[in-house]
Each structure stands twice: as C-alpha cells, then as structure tokens.
Design an enzyme around this catalytic site. Structure first.
Site, PDB file in Angstrom:
ATOM      1  N   GLY A 255      10.096  -0.612   7.912  1.00  0.00           N
ATOM      2  CA  GLY A 255      11.323  -1.606   6.703  1.00  0.00           C
ATOM      3  C   GLY A 255      11.371  -0.034   5.928  1.00  0.00           C
ATOM      4  N   THR A 256      12.553  -1.325   5.371  1.00  0.00           N
ATOM      5  CA  THR A 256      12.754  -0.428   4.323  1.00  0.00           C
ATOM      6  C   THR A 256      12.259  -0.997   2.137  1.00  0.00           C
ATOM      7  OG1 THR A 256      15.151   0.347   4.913  1.00  0.00           O
ATOM      8  CG2 THR A 256      15.549   0.662   2.643  1.00  0.00           C
ATOM      9  N   VAL A 257      12.034  -0.043   1.420  1.00  0.00           N
ATOM     10  CA  VAL A 257      12.035   0.018   0.953  1.00  0.00           C
ATOM     11  C   VAL A 257      12.340  -0.045  -0.921  1.00  0.00           C
ATOM     12  CG1 VAL A 257       9.045  -0.267  -1.301  1.00  0.00           C
ATOM     13  CG2 VAL A 257       8.792  -0.080   1.237  1.00  0.00           C
TER      14      VAL A 257
ATOM     15  N   ASP B 275      -2.217   2.246  10.735  1.00  0.00           N
ATOM     16  CA  ASP B 275      -1.686   2.475  10.189  1.00  0.00           C
ATOM     17  C   ASP B 275      -2.069   3.689   9.429  1.00  0.00           C
ATOM     18  OD1 ASP B 275       0.174   4.885  10.657  1.00  0.00           O
ATOM     19  OD2 ASP B 275       1.762   3.649   9.864  1.00  0.00           O
TER      20      ASP B 275
END
Length: 746
Positions: free
Chosen positions: A427-429, A540
């Site tokens: 995703g993008t933060v 991860d």
C-alpha cells in the site's frame, strides 16, 4: 582494325520517306501486330505499315527457326515504357585485342551509334560508359556540334588486385557518366596502352567498352580473361534510350497549336516536356491510365486497388479519381489522409446529452447517492465492520476508532502527493492529522482477495488489542471503502535500515545502540508469537519495517503480509510474500509460513547489525550477493573476521561478537525446527547486551548512547521538516526528526 558504325537515323530514313506519303498521324488499325517475341508494342511504336508514328517503326524479325524478336533499326528491342518515355535495346560492345598467334597484331572492333536524327537520345540517368580490361584507356566521342569527348582508364597488375573487386572502380573496370541530349557516340581505344604485356602475364589480351545501362551491370573478374564479348551475338549489353515526339518543337504550347501533328490524342491526356532533348511526351491525366497517344486511350484508373484510404475507411472509385469515406462518427481528413472524429456530429450529440443530463440530474444524483451508501455499507459488512462494532460494545474501553472515508480524505488533503511518506507492495502511506490534532500515518492498502476481506475485521480486532511498547500502535481503520485503510500512530525517526545503510548512518551510532534496537524488535516479535491470541506471524520481518520513535525505541511495523498462526499445521499459503534477502528458504519451498519464518528473517537483521552490510547486493559477484550465504560460509570456515567491518574489530569483545554471530547462525538454520524461538532470541540478546559490562559501566554506556542520539552530532544528515524542531527528551533537548522517511509500506 575494323570499325563498325550503326546509324539509326539512316536506317530510319526510309521510314521517314515512307511516312511522308502517309498522313502525319497514323492511328494503328486492328490488323496491326501488338506483340513480338514477348514484348508488347505500344503506339506510337508499331509493326507494319500505318501502325506507328513516323520514326517509331518496329520490325519483327526471325532470329532462328520459329523465334521472332522485335528490332528498332539494327538493335534488338527489349521493352517499351510509355509512362517514363524510355526503351531498352541491346547495344554492341567494342573490343580491342592482342593476338599472340598473329605476331602480336592489335585488332579492334569498335562501334558507333547515331540516333541524332531520330526521336531517341541516350539516357544520361540510366546509362554509363563502361570499360573492362587491364591497362586500357577508351574514349567516347560525340562528333556532332556538341564536341563532347570523355574517357575511362582501367588498370591492374595481377589477378590478386581483382580478388576483392566487387564494383567498377578502376581495377579491371571503370565507368563514367554521359551528358544530356546525346544522340551520337563513337568508341575508340588509346593505342598507347599496350595490352600485349598484360596478355603475357595471363590477364587476357582483350579490352572492352560499351555505353550501357548501369543498373544491369555487375562486374566480375572473369570478364578480364573472356573472349566471349568478341562475338557480335554475345557481345551486346542493354542500353536505355529516352524517346519523345521531336517533330520540330520543344514545347507543349507550340505542339498543341497544330492539331494535325499533336500526339496526345486522348481527351484525358496531358503534354509533358521531354526531360532529355527537345520535344514532348504524353501522359494520362491524374486518375486515368492507358495509352495517351491513342484516341480514348486513357481510361479511368481504379485507385481503390492500391488501398489509398486510411485504415478503417472505405474507398469508392470515381471517374478520374476516388473518394474515401469513414465510419459513422468520423470524418475524412484529406490533408493527413486520416479518419478524424466528426466534430460536428460529436458536438450535436454532446449538446443533446448535456440537455438530458440537466433534466435528469436531480434524480441521477439521488440514485447515485443511494448506490454509494449501499456500496459503503456492503464494504463495511465485507470487512467485518459489524463484528467489530459488536466487540467494541462488549469490550468497553477498546482503544480503537472506526474512521469514515470523509475524515481520512480531509486528514490527507484528498490524498495529496505531498502527504506521501511511504510506498510499498502492500500500500501507500500518507501523513495526516485527525480530530484532536493527532498526527497519524494512514495506509491505503493494496487490493486484497475475497478471503482476506472476510478475515480483515477479525485481524483488526486482534491488532487493535495489541498494546506493546515495541509494536506500532493501530489507532483505527476505515471499512467503508473497497480496500480497507489503516490508521497507525506516527513514528518520526525513520527505520533501522536507514540507521545502518541509509542517510542516517552518518550519526555513527554505537554498536550498543544497534544491539539495543535489535533486542527491542525481538521483544515485539516475541509478543506477537507468544502473547497474542491467536499468535500472529509477521511475514515480512526486515530492518526497513523496524521504525524508530522520538526516543529511538524500536517499533515493529507493517502487518500487510501478516497472517494468524493456523490451527491446522498443514495449512499452506497460495502466494509467497516477503522481501528478497530476508525470505525463509523453507517457506519458499513448502509455502508454509510459520513463526520460524520470522526467526529466519530476524537472523538477517542480526547480520545487518553485526556487519553493516545490506542483505542483497545485486551489483556484486553472484557468489557474494547474499549476505546470509557469505556469513554462513565464513562461519563454516571459522573466518568471521572476513565479513566484519573494520571498526568492529578490536572495539567490541570477542565474546560479544561471537555470541551474536552464533545466535544469527542458529536463526539462519535451513531447517526451521532447529531455529530458536523469538523468546529465546530476545533473552539471548538481553544477555549479550549486559555481557562484559560491569553495572556502573553499563549505566554510563546507556547514558552516552542516549546523549549521542538525542543531542544530534554535527555529522547527522536527518531531513527536518520545515517548522519542526522535534520531540523533547527527558533532558529537555530537541530530537531531530525525519518525518518523510519511507516506512509502514516497506
């Protein structure tokens, strides 16, 4: 010496005299022969009486039993072009030979060609005067009033000079151009160039010269020794002649005034000035094809055969041209030959559509709003929102907020690019400010499948209940969108990766600090494995996912690849996720993600702390790209110093370094069952931190570590946001921050 001369004008004189008794223009009748020897005879050329225009008579002669060929004068006619105004004939080759059997007598057989009083001129575009031989100089001369003379020299000393000769450039062969308007030429050889010596060297005793079509000539070294060209039947080469209507005029305007001699008889023809010599030619008008020298000889050409219209368009043949049409909604652009959008039609349709939209806008907006609410409710249900609310009601005081989409849009300035602080595979933060002036990190997750949507609400419940100082706190989420959004606490000081490898490495962090951060990260992972219910596998683990807060305390982040520990030990994952260099080899082979997969990845982090090297070097030798492989090889060879940085050697105790290396080796064991638990790793790191330090020395070391981090050394390279001074420490000093570090979405 034999001199041969062919006067095309003299041969055609009888034709001219015969034509004087006939009408000036002889239109061929049906009895006229249209072909000879496979060559089409087009008017104004013709075979027989009253079949050709004056000066264009062709004879069809029998060259051997039953074989006929067309001749123009004494020259065999190869073809006729009406469009280009050319013919091709076979021209005789002139020779100059040394005869050793005849006392060395030099014999020559030269030809001259006279077409000056005919409709024909030698083409300066297609022909070249060509000379073949060794030690040869040949001349081409125009004895008319033009006074033109030129020559060409061809030399060679031995056959090796010609071995690589592939063009006519002076070695064994040479060529020269001729001028425009040339209707006569004579060939001669310079006797000062004696070929007898060349003959004695075995290079042949003959030289050749001819005016011929350049495109049909390819030089071969065998031509030097051949005598075939001496044969008048074999020794011929094609020559191109430009022809035109040259009956006392040089312009189309003058020719059109005399209807009795004007050659362009077709009504759909036009006159064109001859490009070579006086006179004119006839061509069919644009859109027509055929023979312009015959009445009604030019007929409509079907241009559509060549597909002249653009792709997608249709071609319609018309008399004298063609027309292109395009599909509905497009208009043919003749300038660019394209089918462009029909702006008139599009404008009309757009206006009509706009009016329909205006009259139905209120109903449409209401319908869309209802659909949007239904979609949001469906997303909320799919992501487990109802389950989440029920738990929040039953467990009072649950520190978790369910945000609306509008709240997060406002917090991020509609997801403005300047608010992005991280991007990754999950995703993008964005950095945002929610109600209460609280700084948060808002993560827009990547697309997830249906199975993950069903488990999302349950996972949010678990993460919302995790309250550990070494795990990034999940403040809330947004469930009314297709892909859920997570809201985390904002961590300002970047990542452990940047501290070791990135721009923050200029801080020269003490080894004890890195060891302390690794210990704190191990405590956080141990909490996930041992105390969460059910246990959570991170999936991860890497130094880029260990964030550093305002006091440089480790915070484990990014649960985009995390899964709940399966109750069924045989459960497999459908797709291996993670980061190259950290992935558990056993996980990649079996597709089973376990707590020991996180242990392997944490072992790679210990190597980064120990060596200061990156897990994977793509630009190095293949055998040295993997840090874990290099480390295990060094341990196997008992050569740990080979991969340690220079500042580590002699500054830290051997027992501490050896203990950390042994712990990393156990974590990197190929068999997951042989690896330690995260609890054992955390305990061992706690022991190693205290190793070789007395209690009072330990206290001083912790104070020095805190001072070096919080004071900000002159060599620090943090990126400080404008107007931000940092968070106050316990000593009241300002801590530099790096709010734009790429984290959460690693």
């Amino acid at each position: 010496m034999k001199v041969r001369s062919v006067h095309l004008g003299l041969v055609g004189l009888l034709l001219v005299l015969a034509a004087q008794e006939a009408p000036a223009i002889a239109v061929p009748g049906p009895q006229c022969q249209k072909q000879c020897g496979g060559v089409d005879i087009h008017y104004p050329f013709g075979i027989g009486d009253n079949c050709s225009r004056s000066g264009f008579n062709v004879s069809c002669q029998e060259v051997q039993d039953g074989v006929y060929k067309p001749f123009l004068g004494d020259f065999e006619l190869l073809n006729i072009s009406l469009i280009h105004g050319t013919i091709r004939e076979l021209n005789h080759i002139s020779t100059y030979c040394y005869n050793s059997s005849d006392g060395g007598f030099m014999s020559s057989s030269t030809w001259s060609f006279d077409a000056s009083n005919t409709p024909f001129r030698f083409s300066d575009v297609h022909n070249k005067f060509t000379v073949i031989g060794c030690n040869t100089l040949a001349y081409i001369v125009d004895n008319t009033d033009k006074g033109y003379q030129s020559g060409c020299v061809s030399t060679c000393q031995n056959l090796s000079d010609l071995a690589d000769a592939s063009s006519c450039s002076g070695l064994g062969c040479c060529q020269t151009d001729i001028p425009k308007g040339m209707g006569f030429y004579n060939v001669s050889f310079d006797r000062g160039f004696d070929t007898s010596q060349i003959s004695r060297l075995g290079l042949g005793g003959c030289s050749y010269a001819v005016l011929m079509e350049a495109a049909e000539f390819n030089f071969s070294t065998t031509y030097i020794n051949t005598t075939d060209f001496n044969d008048t039947k074999i020794g011929r080469a094609p020559v191109v002649m430009d022809w035109a209507i040259r009956e006392g005029t040089s312009s189309c305007e003058v020719a059109k005034r005399d209807d009795s001699t004007y050659a362009c008889l077709s009504s759909n023809s036009k006159c064109v000035v001859s490009p070579n010599g006086p006179g004119y030619l006839c061509n069919c008008s644009n859109g027509y094809e055929g023979n312009p020298y015959l009445p009604d000889g030019c007929h409509d050409a079907d241009e559509c055969k060549n597909s002249p219209c653009p792709s997608g368009g249709a071609c319609h043949n018309t008399v004298g041209g063609y027309r292109c049409s395009c599909p509905v909604g497009r208009k043919f652009n003749q300038r660019s030959n394209t089918c462009d959008p029909d702006t008139t039609l599009i404008t009309g349709v757009a206006i009509g559509f706009f009016l329909v939209v205006i009259f139905s806008s209120f109903g449409y907006m209401i319908l869309q709003k209802r659909k949007l609410n239904q979609v949001k409710q469906e997303h909320f249900r799919q992501h487990g929102g109802m389950i989440l609310f029920e738990r929040m009601r039953s467990e009072k005081g649950l520190a978790f907020t369910v945000f609306s989409e509008a709240e997060l849009v406002k917090a991020t300035d509609n997801y403005d690019k300047s608010r992005i602080i991280g991007k990754g595979g999950h995703g993008t933060v964005y950095k945002g400010i929610v109600k209460g002036n609280m700084h948060v990190a808002i993560k827009r997750c990547a697309l997830i499948d249906e199975r993950q949507k069903k488990e999302f609400g349950q996972e949010m419940l678990i993460l919302s209940q995790i309250n550990h100082k070494n795990i990034v706190k999940l403040e809330g989420c947004c469930l009314e969108v297709e892909v859920p959004m997570l809201v985390y606490e904002f961590i300002p000081n970047g990542t452990l990766y940047e501290l070791i490898h990135g721009k923050n490495q200029a801080l020269q962090i003490p080894f004890s600090t890195l060891l302390r951060i690794a210990h704190e990260a191990a405590e956080g992972l141990n909490f996930l494995h041992s105390y969460a219910s059910p246990p959570i596998i991170h999936g991860d683990v890497k130094s880029a996912n260990i964030l550093l807060d305002s006091n440089y305390m480790a915070k484990v982040s990014d649960f985009g690849a995390s899964v709940l520990a399966p109750s069924d030990k045989e459960q497999y994952v459908t797709m291996v996720q993670g980061t190259c260099g950290y992935l558990d080899p056993e996980y990649m082979q079996t597709c089973q993600l376990t707590e020991k997969s996180d242990v392997y990845s944490f072992g790679v982090i210990l190597l980064e702390v120990l060596t200061g090297q990156e897990p994977l070097k793509l630009d190095g030798p293949e055998k040295q790209r993997s840090l874990s492989s290099n480390f295990l090889s060094a341990m196997k060879e008992n050569n740990l110093n080979a991969i340690l940085p220079s500042h580590m050697k002699g500054q830290e105790s051997n027992e501490l370094i050896r203990g950390l290396a042994e712990l990393a080796k156990q974590c990197l064991d190929m068999c997951g069952s042989n690896r330690p638990l995260m609890k054992e790793i955390a305990d061992e790191l706690g022991r190693l931190r205290k190793l070789s330090l007395h209690p009072w020395v330990q206290i001083n070391a912790e104070m020095i570590e805190t001072q070096s981090l919080l004071s900000g050394t002159p060599t620090a390279s943090f990126e400080i946001e404008a107007g931000t001074t940092g968070y106050p420490t316990q000593e009241g000093e300002n801590l530099p921050m790096n709010p734009r570090s790429s984290y959460y979405a690693r």
